[in-house]
Motif scaffolding. Structure first.
Motif, short mmCIF file in Angstrom:
data_model
loop_
_atom_site.label_atom_id
_atom_site.label_comp_id
_atom_site.label_asym_id
_atom_site.label_seq_id
_atom_site.Cartn_x
_atom_site.Cartn_y
_atom_site.Cartn_z
N VAL A 124 -5.47 0.79 13.28
CA VAL A 124 -4.60 1.47 12.33
C VAL A 124 -4.84 2.97 12.48
CG1 VAL A 124 -4.07 1.75 9.90
CG2 VAL A 124 -4.70 -0.49 10.78
N THR A 125 -3.77 3.68 12.75
CA THR A 125 -3.91 5.13 12.92
C THR A 125 -3.63 5.84 11.60
OG1 THR A 125 -1.59 5.47 13.50
CG2 THR A 125 -3.10 4.94 15.31
N PRO A 126 -4.13 7.04 11.45
CA PRO A 126 -3.84 7.81 10.23
C PRO A 126 -2.34 8.04 10.03
CG PRO A 126 -5.69 8.79 11.38
CD PRO A 126 -5.15 7.72 12.28
N ALA A 127 -1.59 8.17 11.12
CA ALA A 127 -0.15 8.38 11.00
C ALA A 127 0.53 7.15 10.42
CB ALA A 127 0.45 8.73 12.36
N MET A 128 0.05 5.95 10.78
CA MET A 128 0.61 4.71 10.21
C MET A 128 0.37 4.66 8.71
SD MET A 128 -0.73 1.85 12.86
CE MET A 128 -0.26 1.78 14.57
N VAL A 129 -0.86 4.95 8.32
CA VAL A 129 -1.20 4.91 6.90
C VAL A 129 -0.41 5.97 6.14
CG1 VAL A 129 -3.08 5.19 5.23
CG2 VAL A 129 -3.49 3.97 7.37
N GLU A 130 -0.28 7.15 6.72
CA GLU A 130 0.45 8.24 6.06
C GLU A 130 1.92 7.88 5.88
OE1 GLU A 130 1.60 11.61 4.15
OE2 GLU A 130 -0.40 10.74 4.38
N ALA A 131 2.52 7.24 6.88
CA ALA A 131 3.93 6.86 6.78
C ALA A 131 4.13 5.87 5.62
CB ALA A 131 4.41 6.25 8.09
N LEU A 132 3.24 4.92 5.49
CA LEU A 132 3.35 3.97 4.38
C LEU A 132 2.96 4.60 3.05
CD1 LEU A 132 2.08 0.72 6.10
CD2 LEU A 132 4.40 1.28 5.43
N ARG A 133 1.94 5.48 3.07
CA ARG A 133 1.52 6.15 1.84
C ARG A 133 2.66 6.98 1.26
NH1 ARG A 133 1.04 10.48 -0.33
NH2 ARG A 133 1.50 11.65 1.55
N ALA B 163 -1.51 0.25 -1.11
CA ALA B 163 -2.70 0.82 -1.76
C ALA B 163 -3.97 0.25 -1.14
CB ALA B 163 -2.66 0.56 -3.26
N GLU B 164 -3.97 -1.05 -0.87
CA GLU B 164 -5.13 -1.67 -0.22
C GLU B 164 -5.33 -1.10 1.18
OE1 GLU B 164 -4.28 -5.86 -0.40
OE2 GLU B 164 -4.40 -5.88 -2.59
N LEU B 165 -4.24 -0.90 1.91
CA LEU B 165 -4.32 -0.32 3.26
C LEU B 165 -4.88 1.09 3.20
CD1 LEU B 165 -3.68 -0.24 6.32
CD2 LEU B 165 -1.38 0.52 5.68
N MET B 166 -4.45 1.86 2.22
CA MET B 166 -4.92 3.25 2.10
C MET B 166 -6.44 3.30 1.90
SD MET B 166 -1.77 4.80 -0.17
CE MET B 166 -2.77 6.07 -0.87
N SER B 167 -6.98 2.34 1.17
CA SER B 167 -8.43 2.39 0.93
C SER B 167 -9.22 1.76 2.08
CB SER B 167 -8.77 1.70 -0.39
OG SER B 167 -8.45 0.33 -0.32
N SER B 168 -8.68 0.74 2.73
CA SER B 168 -9.47 0.06 3.77
C SER B 168 -9.16 0.52 5.19
CB SER B 168 -9.22 -1.44 3.69
OG SER B 168 -7.94 -1.76 4.22
N GLN B 169 -7.91 0.91 5.44
CA GLN B 169 -7.46 1.33 6.77
C GLN B 169 -7.67 0.22 7.80
OE1 GLN B 169 -7.02 5.09 7.84
NE2 GLN B 169 -6.70 5.62 5.72
#
Length: 167
Positions: A20-29, A112-118
């Motif tokens: 999981v890349t930071p860009a993936m998490v940021e897009a969903l966040r 939200a779970e993805l943002m905390s666990s990545q």
């Protein structure tokens, strides 16, 4: 014993090239506030629709009772029946708002779970929740299109018969 039918580990479609890349998490966040906003609006609309159904059912019963006691025309029963039918229709409409709202809320929770666990498992869970929401929306759209076609068909048939019956 090895499975002779299993895919080769060198099959590129089965390999995970990156986590999981930071860009993936940021897009969903970035979508999470809008998902929550839409889910909350859906819950609010559902509540108003259920309240309307309740008031329609209760008000129809009260009106039918007062009409029945003040006149002997017999108009109270059809009014009460019509009020009950509309109340049931409103409850069904409320359910149509409720289920997609629940799916959206779950999707926001998975983000939200993805943002905390990545973790890739949480990314998969978020994407699966999104898939589940869009599947429900697609099914509802297909049902509504079928209903619209059926209603238009009935209106056309009634129009043809109505036109044939006029002198």
């Amino acid at each position: 014993m090895d499975n002779p039918y299993a895919a080769s580990p060198s099959d590129p479609s089965l390999q995970s090239h990156a986590g999981v890349t930071p860009a993936m998490v940021e897009a969903l966040r970035a979508t999470k506030p809008w998902i929550r906003f839409c889910a909350i609006l859906g819950f609010i609309c559902t509540g108003f629709i259920f309240l309307a159904a309740l008031f329609m059912g209760l008000g129809g019963g009260v009106m039918a009772t007062s009409l029945g006691s003040s006149s002997s025309s017999g108009g109270a029963m059809p009014f009460a029946a019509m009020s009950a039918v509309f109340s049931i229709v409103y409850v069904l409409m409320g359910l149509l708002y409720l289920f997609p709202s629940i799916k959206l809320w779950k999707y926001g929770s998975r983000i939200a779970e993805l943002m905390s666990s990545q973790s890739s498992q949480d990314l998969e869970a978020a994407l699966d929740a999104q898939r589940s929401f869009w599947k429900l929306v697609g099914i509802l759209l297909a049902v509504f299109i079928a209903l619209y076609i059926a209603v238009i068909g009935v209106v056309v048939v009634m129009g043809v018969f109505g036109a044939a019956m006029t002198p």
